[in-house]
Design an enzyme around this catalytic site. Sequence first.
Site, PDB file in Angstrom:
ATOM      1  N   GLY A 231       0.604  -5.083   0.790  1.00  0.00           N
ATOM      2  CA  GLY A 231      -0.587  -5.184  -0.013  1.00  0.00           C
ATOM      3  C   GLY A 231      -0.505  -5.674  -1.391  1.00  0.00           C
TER       4      GLY A 231
ATOM      5  N   GLU B  24      -0.798  -9.159  -0.735  1.00  0.00           N
ATOM      6  CA  GLU B  24      -1.952  -9.533  -0.632  1.00  0.00           C
ATOM      7  C   GLU B  24      -2.739  -9.589  -2.022  1.00  0.00           C
ATOM      8  OE1 GLU B  24      -1.972  -6.503   2.305  1.00  0.00           O
ATOM      9  OE2 GLU B  24      -2.774  -8.082   3.765  1.00  0.00           O
TER      10      GLU B  24
ATOM     11  N   ALA C 182       0.928  -1.109  -0.097  1.00  0.00           N
ATOM     12  CA  ALA C 182       0.134  -0.063  -0.036  1.00  0.00           C
ATOM     13  C   ALA C 182       0.891   1.368  -0.025  1.00  0.00           C
ATOM     14  CB  ALA C 182      -0.844  -0.201   1.190  1.00  0.00           C
TER      15      ALA C 182
ATOM     16  N   GLU D 280       4.608  -5.354   6.837  1.00  0.00           N
ATOM     17  CA  GLU D 280       3.969  -4.174   7.760  1.00  0.00           C
ATOM     18  C   GLU D 280       4.526  -3.860   9.162  1.00  0.00           C
ATOM     19  OE1 GLU D 280       2.755  -6.417   5.813  1.00  0.00           O
ATOM     20  OE2 GLU D 280       0.931  -5.756   4.504  1.00  0.00           O
TER      21      GLU D 280
END
Length: 258
Positions: free
Chosen positions: A109, A112, A65, A132
């Site tokens: 992300g 993911e 992200a 993260e």
Amino acid sequence: MSYETLIVETTDGVTLIRLNRPQALNALNSQLLSELSAALDVAEADAAVRCLVLTGSDRAFAAGADIKEMSTKTYAQMFEQDFFGASARRIEQFRKPIIAAVSGYALGGGCELAMLCDFIIASESAKFGQPEINLGVAPGIGGTQRLTRFVGKSKAMEMILTGRMMDSAEAERSGLVSRVVANDKLIEEAMTAATKIAGQSPLAVKMNKELVEAAYETTLATGVALERRLFHSLFAFDDQKEGMAAFIEKRKPDFKGS
Ligand code: DAK
């Protein structure tokens, strides 16, 4: 439809979507994720599109992200905006197959996003991770759940708690990716697999996808019962008659999706 953060092209029933924020290693920001949702809406609505390939660049599938976009957000904003929730649900609910073709970094992300696809083909340079923890947060698009289902508790726990990356050989050994190919063959191999899927009965493809997904959501007995029901129901379609007749007549089937 035109996009600023994606390059989208469709050939022979396959839509290839390239994440295109090279300056940020394809970090996922709100614009990219909303454009991805829009591209999926277009692909879902177009009967000529039978399969998707999602890829990034040689250097990065996606490095997570967008930390710069996220860094100053408050809890109230994250909650109120349902940060990334709608985009993740859009991919989860997409009914046609999506293959992730991963080169370089697939982190946070990005990892993911790859795991949200139906299967992952990786190049030798691929690196997967959920770093993260290094930012004082946790995965937020299913990483703790999906990575654990793919690679088991021990490896998932180590990766998530230490932020360690996994190379492509380890990712293949531990079941995260379906196979590893040479760096310069990634798109060709993913497109070949996608074209093969695009030539199958689209009805049977969707039902097979739903059945494999059900393996993660149901008990074995319920999943097997569902499989039997859907198997029976496939005999309602012309494509089943065509597929079996083509085998018997030693010719290529011509599936119409009816
Ligand atoms: N976000 C923003 N920019 C990024 C980025 C990221 N995730 N990753 C890289 N970049 C940018 C860098 O800032 C740099 O930009 P400039 O400084 O040149 O402007 C450019 O991309 C090139 O990166 P580097 O210079 O760092 O390149 P290196 O080859 O040296 O290193 C690297 C590559 C991938 C090892 C490194 O960039 C890196 O560690 N990146 C961050 C990886 C990471 O921590 N990823 C996880 C992000 S957190 C949620 C949903 C999802 C999430 C959270 C909540 N909810 C639903 C609530 C997800 C969270 C995450 O993914």
